[in-house]
Design a protein around this motif. Sequence first.
Motif, PDB file in Angstrom:
ATOM      1  N   UNK A 242      -4.860 -32.550 -20.356  1.00 22.99           N
ATOM      2  CA  UNK A 242      -5.938 -33.096 -21.195  1.00 22.99           C
ATOM      3  C   UNK A 242      -5.945 -32.464 -22.591  1.00 22.99           C
ATOM      4  N   UNK A 243      -5.458 -31.220 -22.694  1.00 19.46           N
ATOM      5  CA  UNK A 243      -5.449 -30.518 -23.982  1.00 19.46           C
ATOM      6  C   UNK A 243      -4.049 -30.420 -24.588  1.00 19.46           C
ATOM      7  N   UNK A 244      -3.101 -31.251 -24.131  1.00 21.61           N
ATOM      8  CA  UNK A 244      -1.704 -31.101 -24.569  1.00 21.61           C
ATOM      9  C   UNK A 244      -1.557 -31.275 -26.091  1.00 21.61           C
ATOM     10  N   UNK A 245      -2.525 -31.933 -26.712  1.00 27.18           N
ATOM     11  CA  UNK A 245      -2.506 -32.060 -28.183  1.00 27.18           C
ATOM     12  C   UNK A 245      -2.555 -30.710 -28.877  1.00 27.18           C
ATOM     13  N   UNK A 246      -2.938 -29.666 -28.153  1.00 22.74           N
ATOM     14  CA  UNK A 246      -2.988 -28.328 -28.744  1.00 22.74           C
ATOM     15  C   UNK A 246      -1.593 -27.766 -29.002  1.00 22.74           C
ATOM     16  N   UNK A 247      -0.565 -28.411 -28.467  1.00 17.64           N
ATOM     17  CA  UNK A 247       0.801 -27.939 -28.718  1.00 17.64           C
ATOM     18  C   UNK A 247       1.138 -28.003 -30.211  1.00 17.64           C
ATOM     19  N   UNK A 248       0.406 -28.835 -30.965  1.00 15.77           N
ATOM     20  CA  UNK A 248       0.698 -28.989 -32.399  1.00 15.77           C
ATOM     21  C   UNK A 248       0.100 -27.893 -33.257  1.00 15.77           C
ATOM     22  N   UNK A 249      -0.633 -26.944 -32.669  1.00 12.92           N
ATOM     23  CA  UNK A 249      -1.215 -25.858 -33.462  1.00 12.92           C
ATOM     24  C   UNK A 249      -2.710 -25.759 -33.231  1.00 12.92           C
ATOM     25  N   UNK A 250      -3.352 -24.821 -33.940  1.00 10.62           N
ATOM     26  CA  UNK A 250      -4.791 -24.639 -33.754  1.00 10.62           C
ATOM     27  C   UNK A 250      -5.587 -25.748 -34.441  1.00 10.62           C
ATOM     28  N   UNK A 251      -5.829 -26.830 -33.732  1.00 14.10           N
ATOM     29  CA  UNK A 251      -6.540 -27.971 -34.316  1.00 14.10           C
ATOM     30  C   UNK A 251      -7.860 -28.201 -33.577  1.00 14.10           C
ATOM     31  N   UNK A 252      -8.666 -29.082 -34.128  1.00 10.52           N
ATOM     32  CA  UNK A 252      -9.976 -29.410 -33.535  1.00 10.52           C
ATOM     33  C   UNK A 252      -9.906 -30.816 -32.959  1.00 10.52           C
ATOM     34  N   UNK A 253     -10.589 -31.755 -33.616  1.00 11.80           N
ATOM     35  CA  UNK A 253     -10.579 -33.122 -33.057  1.00 11.80           C
ATOM     36  C   UNK A 253      -9.165 -33.701 -33.076  1.00 11.80           C
ATOM     37  N   UNK A 254      -8.298 -33.147 -33.938  1.00 12.89           N
ATOM     38  CA  UNK A 254      -6.904 -33.634 -33.995  1.00 12.89           C
ATOM     39  C   UNK A 254      -6.195 -33.445 -32.651  1.00 12.89           C
ATOM     40  N   UNK A 255      -6.612 -32.431 -31.858  1.00 10.59           N
ATOM     41  CA  UNK A 255      -5.915 -32.209 -30.577  1.00 10.59           C
ATOM     42  C   UNK A 255      -6.150 -33.371 -29.618  1.00 10.59           C
ATOM     43  N   UNK A 256      -7.285 -34.021 -29.776  1.00 13.02           N
ATOM     44  CA  UNK A 256      -7.623 -35.192 -28.961  1.00 13.02           C
ATOM     45  C   UNK A 256      -6.693 -36.355 -29.334  1.00 13.02           C
ATOM     46  N   UNK A 257      -6.574 -36.561 -30.635  1.00 10.98           N
ATOM     47  CA  UNK A 257      -5.762 -37.650 -31.174  1.00 10.98           C
ATOM     48  C   UNK A 257      -4.272 -37.420 -30.876  1.00 10.98           C
ATOM     49  N   UNK A 258      -3.824 -36.187 -31.105  1.00 12.27           N
ATOM     50  CA  UNK A 258      -2.398 -35.867 -30.892  1.00 12.27           C
ATOM     51  C   UNK A 258      -2.011 -35.961 -29.416  1.00 12.27           C
ATOM     52  N   UNK A 259      -2.870 -35.456 -28.549  1.00 13.76           N
ATOM     53  CA  UNK A 259      -2.585 -35.501 -27.106  1.00 13.76           C
ATOM     54  C   UNK A 259      -2.483 -36.937 -26.629  1.00 13.76           C
ATOM     55  N   UNK A 260      -3.413 -37.762 -27.096  1.00 11.29           N
ATOM     56  CA  UNK A 260      -3.429 -39.180 -26.733  1.00 11.29           C
ATOM     57  C   UNK A 260      -2.103 -39.847 -27.120  1.00 11.29           C
TER      58      UNK A 260
END
Length: 375
Positions: A242-260
């Motif tokens: 669910x949090x795989x968008x965090x692989x792109x770095x320390x992000x906030x709402x972007x982690x939601x978008x990137x993971x999706x």
Amino acid sequence: MKTLFTTDYKDYERDWPVSRRPSARALILVGDKIALVYAKNSGYYKFPGGGIDENEDNVTALIREVEEESGLSVIPESVEEYGVVHRIHASELYKGTIFIQDSYHYFCKVKTDENGKPIISKQTLDSYERVEGYELRFVSIEEAVQTNLNFKSDDFAKLDMITRETLVMEKAFGLLEIMPRYFAESILERGVSKNPGVWREHSIAVAQAAEKIANAINKSALLHKKPKLMNPDLAYTCGLLHDIGRQNGPTYIAHVYDGYNFLKSLGFEFAAKICLTHSFNLQNADDYIGERDVTTEQMQEIKSILAITEYDDYDRLIQLLDSVCCADGSKDLEKRMNDVKKRYGYYPEGKWNKNFALKAYFEKLMGKDLYEVIR
Ligand SMILES: [Fe+2]
């Protein structure tokens, strides 16, 4: 042919030279079973098929490869297009080049004897296929998928290949699109290696708790003579990523978008949806706690997807557990929400109350206290 999905790890430079090796694969139904190749020395199922030679057309390659790998003889007139899977990645064999594989899938029938039994001739295997122990099997699609979902290997390329085969099986036969567990675990570890942090432990804690709750819900359903309500493998893998968008770095709402977008690019629409919904228990992106580190267009996209999404129990479960699993490994809804409140200075009341409502919802489904199940 329609595209089923495109796997692209973007682990290459755009200007690298490209090599291609398209392949043709067969979906062969025999009665209520499917004809697959079983790699008995590794323990997974794959569709019969293989590489299309230069100047060879797809259907000729399909017939030849099926014959070589399985001994089955495809009836040319029965061949029907299903869909193509694109795969783009840095070549392991030739450094500094891009490898593109388009795998064309076809439904087809095979020649049978007078009793309707498939005619099977001798296989012609290459050395890799012999080492793997390829043999023809007629299995139920559920059994093949479940075998692949549990497949374990440290070889990522192999996991990746089996994951694609499994996803095509799931898509072609209308099953839940579940990611093999070991592949999901590898994806998480690869992501963590790009951006190390406690989100690894958080993701694992959410996954394990999600699986336990799914099992507890099913147990309670069984007691009340109802069918199973949740798939524990799906709950686990969705929780894990669910949090795989965090692989792109320390992000906030972007982690939601990137993971999706990342999970969508692997073809797993269901798990991708969880990445997008897990931060919005009220289905409203405006109440996000943290920075809006996406463009206006991306924010609009998040809102549009949320607006047309219908939340199911997997969305609700990961929303709840995301708010229960603390950074220090403890599991406490109020503590976690207070931690967030301390970090950001606020916690919207509606979101806070919704989490308690979700807790009560799942406790009712399980007939048990949440902490009793997950701690
Ligand atoms: Fe998150």
